[in-house]
Write a protein that holds these residues in place. Structure first.
Motif, PDB file in Angstrom:
ATOM      1  N   UNK A  40       0.832  -1.197   0.000  1.00 23.38           N
ATOM      2  CA  UNK A  40       0.000   0.000   0.000  1.00 23.38           C
ATOM      3  C   UNK A  40       0.874   1.257   0.000  1.00 23.38           C
ATOM      4  N   UNK A  41       0.979   1.962  -1.131  1.00 26.79           N
ATOM      5  CA  UNK A  41       1.896   3.101  -1.194  1.00 26.79           C
ATOM      6  C   UNK A  41       1.453   4.286  -0.345  1.00 26.79           C
ATOM      7  N   UNK A  42       0.150   4.528  -0.256  1.00 27.76           N
ATOM      8  CA  UNK A  42      -0.313   5.693   0.495  1.00 27.76           C
ATOM      9  C   UNK A  42      -0.061   5.529   1.997  1.00 27.76           C
ATOM     10  N   UNK A  43      -0.499   4.405   2.540  1.00 29.35           N
ATOM     11  CA  UNK A  43      -0.294   4.167   3.966  1.00 29.35           C
ATOM     12  C   UNK A  43       1.179   3.966   4.289  1.00 29.35           C
ATOM     13  N   UNK A  44       1.895   3.279   3.417  1.00 30.13           N
ATOM     14  CA  UNK A  44       3.317   3.037   3.662  1.00 30.13           C
ATOM     15  C   UNK A  44       4.118   4.319   3.673  1.00 30.13           C
ATOM     16  N   UNK A  45       3.865   5.196   2.717  1.00 27.74           N
ATOM     17  CA  UNK A  45       4.575   6.471   2.680  1.00 27.74           C
ATOM     18  C   UNK A  45       4.215   7.323   3.888  1.00 27.74           C
TER      19      UNK A  45
END
Length: 250
Positions: A40-45
């Motif tokens: 998950x790019x949004x949560x991970x970032x």
């Protein structure tokens, strides 16, 4: 803020939420340069940014741990950014639908095994390749209490975690003389968004009634187990399966 991991690089998969998020934040608080890895790019970032805002050093890398080329790319990106990998916490996993063996769909079997078992193996494969060249390191896998006791309602999930446990023990023995320690934590039921998404009324009490301590675990409590196993305080520990479950397995 302690700095027991000062100068070390830690990589955590499944780090966008729950146990993985807690672990990424905890390793960073202890001084590690931290790689936040997740699908998950949004949560991970957002997790990586929170670490940076708190004064830590972190970056996010998107990865599907069931894809060997993506896992190879994750380790390569870590080494390119930080020059090394000292600690790896292979936490990414999926639960899948509750089902007995005969009721499990093949697609669900494939996904559970691909992420939970193959994913842990792929991570270890490429982490160990680097650590052998770099003088050693420490690896922790997330297994589960379900891998230590028989749970017919989640048959394939339990089997995937049992496989991860045995692979951890074998790896701990295989690389013991080559400077790489491999251990795993076995969480019990943990108070994460995943259990609240099940739609079970009063879900915390529903699960807590089977726990001798009478409550669910927190993500931070599981992360503390992983942190200790990766630390120099556990330098004589390898091949260990550590339940962090309020006494549930016992």
């Amino acid at each position: 803020m302690t700095k027991s991991f000062e100068g070390k690089v830690a990589m955590i998969t499944g780090a966008a939420s729950g146990i993985g998020e807690a672990a990424a934040i905890l390793f960073a608080k202890n001084g590690a340069r931290t790689v936040v890895a997740d699908r998950d790019p949004d949560k991970g970032e957002a997790v990586a940014e929170a670490i940076r805002q708190s004064g830590g050093d972190a970056f996010f890398h998107q990865v599907d741990v069931a894809d060997g080329e993506q896992v190879r790319g994750l380790i390569a990106a870590t080494v390119e950014r930080y020059g090394r990998l000292d600690c790896a916490y292979n936490n990414a996993g999926v639960g899948g639908p509750a089902a007995e063996i005969a009721d499990t769909e093949e697609k669900d079997f494939d996904q559970i095994v691909a992420v939970n078992f193959k994913g842990a193996w792929l991570c270890m494969k490429y982490e160990i390749e680097h650590m052998l060249q770099n003088g050693g390191g420490s690896i922790v896998n997330t297994a589960s209490g379900a891998g230590l006791i028989s749970m017919p309602a989640i048959a394939i999930y339990s089997a995937s975690k049992a496989a991860t446990i045995h692979m951890t023990r074998v790896a701990g023995l295989t690389y013991a003389k080559r400077g790489i320690r491999v251990n795993c934590v076995c969480p019990g039921t943990v108070n994460t968004p995943a259990i609240h998404a099940m739609g079970i009324p009063d879900v915390e009490n529903f699960f807590a009634q089977d726990v001798p301590m009478g409550r669910l675990g927190t993500p931070e409590e599981i992360a503390n187990g992983a942190l200790w196993l990766c630390s120099d305080e556990a330098r004589y520990v390898t091949g260990v399966v550590l339940p962090v479950d309020g006494g549930r397995v016992a």
